[in-house]
Structures are given as structure tokens and as C-alpha cells.
Write an enzyme that holds these catalytic residues in place. Structure first.
Site, PDB file in Angstrom:
ATOM      1  N   ASP A 196      -5.050  10.288   9.449  1.00 47.26           N
ATOM      2  CA  ASP A 196      -3.969   9.675   9.863  1.00 47.26           C
ATOM      3  C   ASP A 196      -3.372  10.236  11.370  1.00 47.26           C
ATOM      4  OD1 ASP A 196      -2.980   7.573   7.822  1.00 47.26           O
ATOM      5  OD2 ASP A 196      -3.287   9.301   6.603  1.00 47.26           O
ATOM      6  N   GLU A 210       1.025  -1.141  -0.039  1.00 51.75           N
ATOM      7  CA  GLU A 210      -0.070  -0.072  -0.001  1.00 51.75           C
ATOM      8  C   GLU A 210       0.824   1.401   0.168  1.00 51.75           C
ATOM      9  OE1 GLU A 210      -3.301  -0.223   2.807  1.00 51.75           O
ATOM     10  OE2 GLU A 210      -3.228   2.083   2.855  1.00 51.75           O
ATOM     11  N   TYR A 221     -11.345  -2.860   2.949  1.00 49.25           N
ATOM     12  CA  TYR A 221     -10.365  -2.530   4.100  1.00 49.25           C
ATOM     13  C   TYR A 221     -11.194  -2.517   5.214  1.00 49.25           C
ATOM     14  CZ  TYR A 221      -6.250   0.179   5.947  1.00 49.25           C
ATOM     15  OH  TYR A 221      -5.277   0.380   6.899  1.00 49.25           O
TER      16      TYR A 221
END
Lengths: 392, 265
Positions: free
Chosen positions: B59, B48, B173
Site C-alpha cells: 500500500d 472492499e 482483481y
């Protein structure tokens, strides 16, 4: 509104999957609240007795004589906590209670939205955390102290450029983590749908009152309505009832900073292009690769890289004209209103005045309405430092 | 090899996909290729590759730092595709681009998909793109033959999963926690049930990501998923060894993850 959450080509909900259920919940609770008379009664009673609404519409006689047009000021600076921001903060805090969320978080640049949220949280007994860029914490010491006095926790943000956009990122990270128990009180008509709609609903009181007041005073609508545009909540609030009145010219004033040919400004409509940022598709200041650019304004409330999506729509449709004022002109306007009328305007609102002062001839004998969105006490140090630097 | 083949092979062998994450251009473009080569050589199944963005709101601090380093070394989306092109000259494992909307949108979806395919990219994942907004991007990816990886979170209910799977290809995911990327000591126990539910609702492989910081977590969740994405834990260790993949500390950590994913049960 066309496609769900869109104003023409702008808006949407560009957030991580984790936040989508919370956005739906918010949409539902707003829909239900709008229909619920007891909610509306509670909201209006707070607006009346706590915030101090309706705020006056003031005819600025001395300034009008100097400028050559009739200048009316919508006195949002007289709201409790000193700016229109309390309308949205209190409204959203009431919604948080309806959702049984006991904690609210918010971001703030200048501190006005942070103070408003801390106030609402104190009033409604909610826990409150305010994210603020480390640089802004230093610049706005008094507002930080106010928030802490009100019982909120101020969390300095050290990442990125340490200003408003980084505070928003941090608030979004907190929200993603604590979304089950926390409501994010976004401070302006920006972000993912339904925030632009939600904030607009709460700030619409400004325009409704102003329209009624000017009709009573002048017997007709104003020729021009001017407001500063950071995220755009005060502008949206006052523009709203005039959008369909095609004879009323609407003008939004962005931060020209040190000039739009420098990279120290926040003039999204002059120098930005369409992008997707912090949940919304709108005009964004960005480089050719889509990285968000640093912005600057002497008015911390206007120092932001993007703008509410409905403003982008109004820009492209041509209904609202967007322009900018530079720092120097803004300081001049701040001093002008202080001396002529005994009113210290926030540096944000001074942008609207600065534009009018510069272009006064165009508006000769017209009726001009300015949203004086906040008071300028908070900016005294900035102005004094600036004057010292200029040797005045 | 396409994503589907990778998962089919692993399934036959009773293994799980090891999917390391790094940000392209962190700390330089050359280093990124070197790290990717190491991953490919030492047993990663998919890589990834993060596209740097100035405001990575999903993040945590480790990946934000990585993105800042990449931007500082002037890595653009164009460079990222160049990295993939060079990497794919010698390696066969799939690469999934992971990033935020604005750089993709700014580049232009059609151009991005076309050039990504041509560079050897296999799939694309956009963090701030829920299915409600996905259509134009998804259409481009579908036409261009790139897998469109979608995220599912612990708060995604069944009816949302049903809609998400209409768009998803390659794999789903599954974000293990409500929160941002970053290492966690352990993952919530109820994730297992949610993974089972998600797997029952889709035929696609379901991969677990966010917060996985050690081989023990992989062992604990081995039976409930088709693979593991490991980001912050790897990036932090790379920082610690100044991005020297040959240093023992880093290698040992990676090998432990590899053994945990590929241990036959």
C-alpha cells in the site's frame, strides 16, 4: 529443504503477485550462476582480492586465559567495509548484472549492509538507492556519509517506526514499482524464497574457511560455535558446515535489549511466535492480533521483529540453541575484547561474546569459535554515550 | 446477494461494478459503519473492507495512514467482523475482506472463515498470498463457502493466470500497475490489452484496481473490465472532510464515480 522454499514448516514466498516473476527470475539466475565456472571464478577473485578472503582465524590468547576456554575469532571484521555483509552484497550485485538490471536497492539498519551495497554498486557501476529508517539515519550519520561518498542515494524512511522493518517495507514498495529494472539486494537470510538460500550461498564462505582453519590449527572440530542472530546471515554462514557434525554445539545469540520481560528487546525465539512477515513464515514478535511489535536493541543490526526461516527450523529441530544477551552484558563484552585483544567488536558480535562471558564456566577448557561478524568502530558513539549515562 | 449475482445483474444492465475500498476502523469502528452505509445507499455494488496491518507493504501512504489510524483506534480483526455484522443487518451488498497474511494467520484460518461467513462477509482477498502458498487458506475458504479473490498483475503471464484461476472465485482483481496503491493521473494504455487477455482466460469477472482516481479513468477503461476498485482517492477525500460523508466535496466525487460505473452504453 522440503516443500519448495521451505525449511520444515518455515519459509515460503508471501509477497504480492507482482513480485512473483522476479523471484522466479532470481531463482533461475542463481541456479545458472552456481553451475557457471566463469561466474564462480569472478566471485572468488573478488572475494580474494577485493574483500580480502580468507579472513583470519585468530586465537585470542589473552581473552582465553581470562575466560578459561580457548577462544577463536573468525575475523569477518577484517573484510573490506568492515563486516561479512559485503559477501552477500557483492554476490547479489553480480547477479543483478547477470539479469541486466542496472539499478539495485537495499534496506539497512546499522548501515553495514547499506555500505556494502553502495560499495558493490560503485565497483560494478550500478545505480544504488539505500532505504534507511529516519531514526537510523540520525543514529548512523557516519555510515550515511560513507554511502553517499560511494555514490549511493540514501532515502530516509519516515513511515511506521522509522527503523529497519519500515526500511524493508519501503524497499519492497520500490521493488514492486520498479521490478522490471531493479534488483532488491535483501541483506540477510530472510524474506521470500529464494533470498534465504541465495544469501546463504554467498555467506557460506565464512563457515567453509573457519572449519578448514580450525582443523589445521587444532586438528579437530571446535566444541562450540557461537554467533549473534539478527536476520541471521553471519550465524548461518558460520553454522553451515557444522550442521551435520552433531558433536559441535551451535549457539545463536539474540538481542535481549533491556531484558526480555520488558518490551525493549528483539528476542524472537524467547518471546515471539510463528507468523508471516515480509515474505516469509518464521518466528515473529507480534501482538495477539498479528500486528508486528516494535523492537529494540543497542545493536542496530539485531533490531528486527523476525528472523531467517532456516533459523526457526533449526530452533524447532533443536539443532541450534538460541539464547540472548542484554545490553549491559554486551557493553561489557565490547570493552573486554577491546582491552584484552585490541579488537573493537561490533555491538552485534559482542552479543556472542557476552553470552560466553556470562556462561564461561560451562565451557571450561573447550574450543570455542565465535564469528566476529563486524567491527565496532561504528558503535563508538553509542558505547561512549552509554558509559557517560552510566557515570563510568 | 452473492458476488456472482451482483456481476450477473450488472452485466445484464450493461453496467460496471463500483467497489469502494476503506480500511475497517479508520478512523473509528462507528465511522466505518456510517461510511459503508453511505456507500451502500448511494450505489456501491460491493465494498472492499481493509483489515488493518502494521506493515502494509503493498500500500501507498494514503492507505498506510488509514491502517495506522485504525490500529490506533484499537481495531482488531474481531472488530472488523463485528462491523460487517452490523452493516449487513440493513444492507444487502457484498463485502470482501482485504488484508495481509499475518493478522489472518494469527486469528487462525478456520476460525476466520467460519466467523467471517457468519458475520456476512462474502469474499476474502489476501495481498501477500500468491497461489503457490494459497492452498491451506483457499481450502478453508472453499469449505466455508467464502469467495477467494485472487490478484493478477501486469507481470503475470498466461500460464500463471491459468494456475491462479484454479483458486480464484468471486472475481479476479487486476492490479493496473506495477507498484503500490495510490492515485495516478492516468493508467498505462497497455493495461487494456492485458485486461482483454485475462478476460479471455477466465470465466470470472475481472475487476480493475490500483491508481484509479477519477471518473475519466473509469470511462476510459469501461469496456475492458467488469468493475473498478477505488481506494486511495476515496480515503484521501475522506481525510480532507474529516470523514464527514455528507460533505458536498466528498459526495460529489462519489456520485461522479457512481455515474461513470453505472452509465449504460
Amino acid at each position: 529443504m522440503g516443500k519448495k522454499g521451505y525449511y520444515g514448516n518455515f519459509g515460503g514466498r508471501f509477497v504480492p503477485e507482482t513480485l512473483m516473476p522476479a523471484l522466479y527470475e532470481l531463482e533461475e539466475v542463481l541456479k545458472a550462476a552456481k553451475k557457471d565456472t566463469s561466474f564462480k571464478r569472478e566471485l572468488h577473485s573478488y572475494q580474494r582480492e577485493y574483500i580480502g578472503r580468507p579472513t583470519p582465524l585468530y586465537y585470542a590468547r589473552n581473552a582465553s586465559e581470562k575466560l578459561g576456554f580457548k577462544l577463536y575469532l573468525k575475523r569477518e571484521d577484517l573484510c573490506h567495509t568492515g563486516a561479512h555483509k559485503i559477501l552477500n552484497a557483492l554476490g547479489q550485485a553480480l547477479l543483478a548484472k547477470r539479469m541486466n538490471k542496472k539499478r539495485i536497492i537495499a534496506e539497512t539498519g546499522a548501515g553495514q549492509h547499506g555500505v556494502a551495497c553502495a560499495t558493490a554498486a560503485s565497483l560494478l557501476a550500478l545505480d544504488c538507492v539505500i532505504y534507511m529508517g529516519e531514526d537510523d539515519v540520525k543514529r548512523q550519520r557516519i555510515n550515511v556519509m560513507r554511502m553517499e561518498m560511494l555514490g549511493a542515494k540514501v532515502q530516509p524512511v519516515k513511515s511506521g517506526t522509522r527503523t529497519l522493518k519500515d526500511a524493508i517495507n519501503e524497499a519492497l514498495r520500490d521493488w514492486v514499482t520498479n521490478v522490471r529494472t531493479t534488483h532488491y539486494v535483501l541483506g540477510t537470510v530472510f524474506g521470500p524464497y529464494p533470498y534465504p538460500e541465495l544469501v546463504k550461498y554467498f555467506v557460506s564462505a565464512i563457515g567453509r574457511e573457519a572449519k578448514r582453519q580450525i582443523l589445521k590449527r587444532e586438528g579437530r572440530l571446535p566444541d562450540v560455535v557461537v554467533a549473534c542472530v539478527g536476520g541471521g546471515s553471519n550465524a548461518m554462514g558460520i553454522f553451515l558446515p557444522f550442521l551435520k557434525m552433531k558433536d559441535v554445539m551451535l549457539i545463536g545469540v539474540e538481542a535481549g535489549g533491556e531484558g526480555i520481560s520488558t518490551n525493549k528487546h528483539a528476542a524472537r525465539f524467547q518471546k515471539g511466535r510463528i507468523g508471516i512477515f515480509q515474505g516469509s513464515k518464521s518466528y515473529v514478535l507480534q501482538d495477539e492480533w498479528g500486528q508486528i511489535l516494535d523492537t529494540y536493541s543497542i545493536a542496530p543490526g539485531l533490531d528486527y521483529a523476525s528472523v531467517g526461516p532456516e533459523h526457526s527450523f533449526l530452533f524447532e529441530s533443536g539443532r541450534v540453541q538460541y539464547t540472548y544477551a542484554e545490553d549491559e552484558e554486551v557493553i561489557e563484552a565490547y570493552l573486554f575484547l577491546s582491552r584484552e585483544e585490541g579488537i573493537l567488536p561490533a555491538l552485534e558480535s559482542s552479543h556472542a561474546l557476552a553470552f560466553l562471558m556470562k556462561n564461561r564456566k560451562e565451557f571450561k577448557d573447550k574450543i570455542v569459535l565465535v564469528n566476529l561478524s563486524g567491527r565496532g568502530d561504528k558503535d563508538l558513539t553509542t558505547v561512549l554515550n552509554r558509559l557517560k549515562k552510566d557515570g563510568a | 446477494m452473492a458476488l456472482k449475482e451482483v456481476f450477473d445483474t450488472l452485466k445484464r444492465e450493461g453496467k460496471k461494478a463500483l467497489i469502494p475500498y476503506i480500511t475497517g476502523g479508520d478512523p473509528t469502528k462507528e465511522k466505518t459503519i456510517e461510511i459503508m452505509d453511505f456507500f451502500a445507499k448511494e450505489g456501491a455494488d460491493i465494498i472492499e473492507l481493509g483489515v488493518p496491518f502494521s506493515d502494509p507493504m503493498a500500500d501507498g501512504p494514503v492507505i498506510q495512514r488509514a491502517m495506522e489510524r485504525a490500529i490506533k483506534s484499537k481495531t482488531t480483526l474481531f472488530d472488523i467482523l463485528e462491523i460487517v455484522r452490523k452493516f449487513k443487518k440493513q444492507a444487502k451488498i457484498p463485502v470482501v475482506l482485504m488484508g495481509y497474511m499475518n493478522p489472518f494467520f494469527s486469528y487462525g484460518f478456520e476460525r476466520l472463515i467460519y466467523e467471517a461467513k457468519e458475520s456476512g462477509v462474502d469474499g476474502i482477498l489476501c495481498v501477500d498470498l500468491p497461489y503457490e502458498e494459497a492452498y491451506p487458506f483457499w481450502m478453508c475458504a472453499k469449505r466455508g463457502g467464502l469467495d477467494f479473490v485472487c490478484l493478477v498483475s501486469p507481470l503475470t503471464n498466461r500460464s500463471r493466470i491459468a494456475r491462479i484461476k484454479r483458486y480464484a472465485s468471486g472475481f479476479i482483481y487486476f492490479v493496473s500497475v506495477t507498484g503500490v496503491t495510490g492515485e495516478r493521473e492516468s493508467l498505462p494504455e497497455d493495461v487494456k490489452g492485458m485486461l482483454i487477455d485475462t478476460k479471455n482466460l477466465t470465466k470470472l469477472p475481472v475487476v480493475l484496481g490500483f491508481g484509479i482516481s477519477k471518473a475519466e479513468t473509469i470511462e476510459e477503461f469501461f469496456d475492458f473490465t467488469d468493475g473498478f476498485v477505488i481506494g486511495s482517492a476515496l480515503v484521501r477525500r475522506l481525510e480532507e472532510v474529516s470523514f464527514d460523508v455528507e460533505s458536498k466535496g466528498f459526495k460529489d466525487f462519489f456520485y461522479a464515480l457512481e455515474r461513470a460505473c453505472h452509465k449504460k452504453r
